[in-house]
Design a protein around this motif. Structure first.
Motif, PDB file in Angstrom:
ATOM      1  N   ALA A 194      42.871  31.711  38.000  1.00  7.61           N
ATOM      2  CA  ALA A 194      42.314  30.862  39.052  1.00  7.61           C
ATOM      3  C   ALA A 194      40.857  30.531  38.729  1.00  7.61           C
ATOM      4  N   PRO A 195      40.332  29.436  39.261  1.00  4.58           N
ATOM      5  CA  PRO A 195      38.938  29.053  38.960  1.00  4.58           C
ATOM      6  C   PRO A 195      37.936  30.169  39.215  1.00  4.58           C
ATOM      7  N   GLU A 196      38.139  30.935  40.319  1.00  8.63           N
ATOM      8  CA  GLU A 196      37.183  32.008  40.614  1.00  8.63           C
ATOM      9  C   GLU A 196      37.244  33.133  39.568  1.00  8.63           C
ATOM     10  N   VAL A 197      38.434  33.336  38.954  1.00 10.93           N
ATOM     11  CA  VAL A 197      38.560  34.339  37.892  1.00 10.93           C
ATOM     12  C   VAL A 197      37.802  33.897  36.647  1.00 10.93           C
ATOM     13  N   ILE A 198      37.987  32.629  36.271  1.00 10.13           N
ATOM     14  CA  ILE A 198      37.290  32.097  35.096  1.00 10.13           C
ATOM     15  C   ILE A 198      35.778  32.102  35.316  1.00 10.13           C
TER      16      ILE A 198
ATOM     17  N   GLU B   2      34.058  42.693  41.639  1.00 14.60           N
ATOM     18  CA  GLU B   2      35.377  42.948  42.232  1.00 14.60           C
ATOM     19  C   GLU B   2      36.460  42.137  41.520  1.00 14.60           C
ATOM     20  N   ILE B   3      36.188  40.870  41.247  1.00 11.46           N
ATOM     21  CA  ILE B   3      37.173  40.012  40.573  1.00 11.46           C
ATOM     22  C   ILE B   3      37.439  40.515  39.153  1.00 11.46           C
ATOM     23  N   ILE B   4      36.376  40.847  38.431  1.00 12.20           N
ATOM     24  CA  ILE B   4      36.546  41.318  37.048  1.00 12.20           C
ATOM     25  C   ILE B   4      37.384  42.582  37.008  1.00 12.20           C
TER      26      ILE B   4
END
Length: 396
Positions: A115-119, A8-10
């Motif tokens: 954001a950290p969760e994206v990285i 979902e984030i990707i």
């Protein structure tokens, strides 16, 4: 496999990547070469200067993000890229380096948007994608090395003969210095040539299509003089000199099972893989109908013409040459050419059967125009095959 949250984030990053992709990949290459200058020996620096490589990588990252939940959709592209990676010598140890600086580049460009969760999501996704490349390329390396006459990485060849084919193109006949038998190759494949050019500080690698049939005691490439490496080959290397090449690679090849009519359309130096295809079909499928169309500026820029004409004499081949600026000598010689350019009217006139396999090779603009014209005949996309000289989707 990736978890649903990561997927979902990707996928949510696709719009941002579309907006900032080339800025990210430009930053990536700056960082990569700053910290690992040894990789200048692998990457095509001409494409770096033209910024085509950063565009290709940006497109690849976007495609991977958009298809992260169905990576099987990009397997054909992954295989195409992997052929090139194997040919130039990309190894598993390069992937962590690429991943490290790609993530840093994303942080540098997106700043608060990274954001950290994206990285973290991209770190996981890159690992999955890299593993796919590494696995495919492992099989390709093994096949190249273990096939009859095969070898690992690069091998020394001697320039047995140089033949000037046109005003811009010269053929190089290459024989292995160890005298071993040469591996078979598929018509349309290429080899990588690695040379060290004084004053540049690093080696240069370029891919050149094999322009003759397989099964001979030499490989032949026909090179247009248009850049630093091709100029070096033309001007500085001579018969009996040595160069290093990789085993044949590439997936722009004829479908061995197709019985359809074959239409080969090329322009300029794009004739090189087409001559290999033409001569191969004339030899192995002499009853298969082939229409061979080639566009050039004039006869003096038209390489390998006599080989196309010879193939037409002994098989079901019809040739048509299109000259945009024919000379008086062209007009006086007995050459079957038409003045102008390849357009829809010409194709409609010369193609007796539009349910055919089409193979295209030339500049990006030429490929784009030919694809458009052929698609207007309701040709299914899977029947249109092409080879570009510019970087396409590439992960490194």
């Amino acid at each position: 496999m990736l978890d649903e949250k990561t997927i979902e984030i990707i996928k949510s990053t696709v719009p941002v990547l579309e907006e900032h992709g080339e800025e990210i990949t430009g930053r990536f290459y700056d960082l990569l070469f700053q910290h690992h200058p040894e990789l200048l020996n692998i990457f095509n620096q001409t494409n770096q200067k033209k910024k085509t490589q950063r565009t290709a990588l940006s497109n690849a990252v976007i495609a991977a993000a958009a298809n992260i939940d169905r990576l099987e959709n990009i397997v054909p592209v992954v295989k195409q890229i992997s052929h090139k990676h194997r040919s130039i010598g990309v190894k598993p140890e390069h992937y962590p380096i690429v991943g490290k600086y790609l993530l840093i580049a994303i942080k540098d460009v997106l700043k608060d948007g990274a954001a950290p969760e994206v990285i973290q999501a991209w770190e996981k996704a890159y690992g999955v994608i890299a593993d796919a490349f590494i696995g495919i390329e492992k099989d390709m390396y093994e096949q190249a090395e273990t096939q009859k006459g095969g070898w690992k990485d690069y091998k020394a060849f001697q320039i047995d003969k140089k033949v000037k084919e046109s005003k811009e193109i010269t053929s190089f006949y290459l024989k292995p210095e160890d005298g071993q038998v040469l591996p078979e190759f598929k018509a349309g494949q290429y080899i990588s040539v690695k040379v060290y050019i004084p004053d540049t500080g690093y080696t240069h690698i370029r891919q050149y299509s094999l322009s003759d049939v397989s099964g001979k005691d030499y490989y032949r490439i026909s090179v247009k003089k248009e850049g630093i490496v091709s100029s070096y080959l033309h001007d500085q290397l001579h018969e009996k000199d040595s160069i290093e090449i990789s085993a044949p690679a590439g997936d722009f090849v004829l479908d061995p099972d197709s019985k359809k009519n074959l239409v080969l359309i090329s322009a300029g130096v794009g004739i090189t893989p087409m001559i290999s295809m033409l001569k191969t079909v004339a030899k192995t499928q002499p009853q298969r109908n082939v229409l061979f169309i080639h566009a050039a500026r004039s006869g003096e820029y038209h390489a390998l013409r006599h080989e196309a004409e010879e193939a037409a004499e002994h098989s079901s081949v019809d040739t048509l040459f299109i000259y945009s600026e024919p000379s008086e000598q062209d007009r006086s010689e007995n050459i079957r050419f038409r003045e102008g350019r390849i357009d829809k009217q010409l194709l409609e006139e010369v193609m007796t059967d539009k349910d055919a396999d089409f193979y295209l090779c030339g500049s990006p603009s030429f490929i784009k125009e030919m694809k458009k014209l052929i698609s207007e005949f309701n040709t299914p996309p899977e029947s249109i095959h092409y080879e570009l000289f510019e970087p396409q989707l590439s992960m490194v």
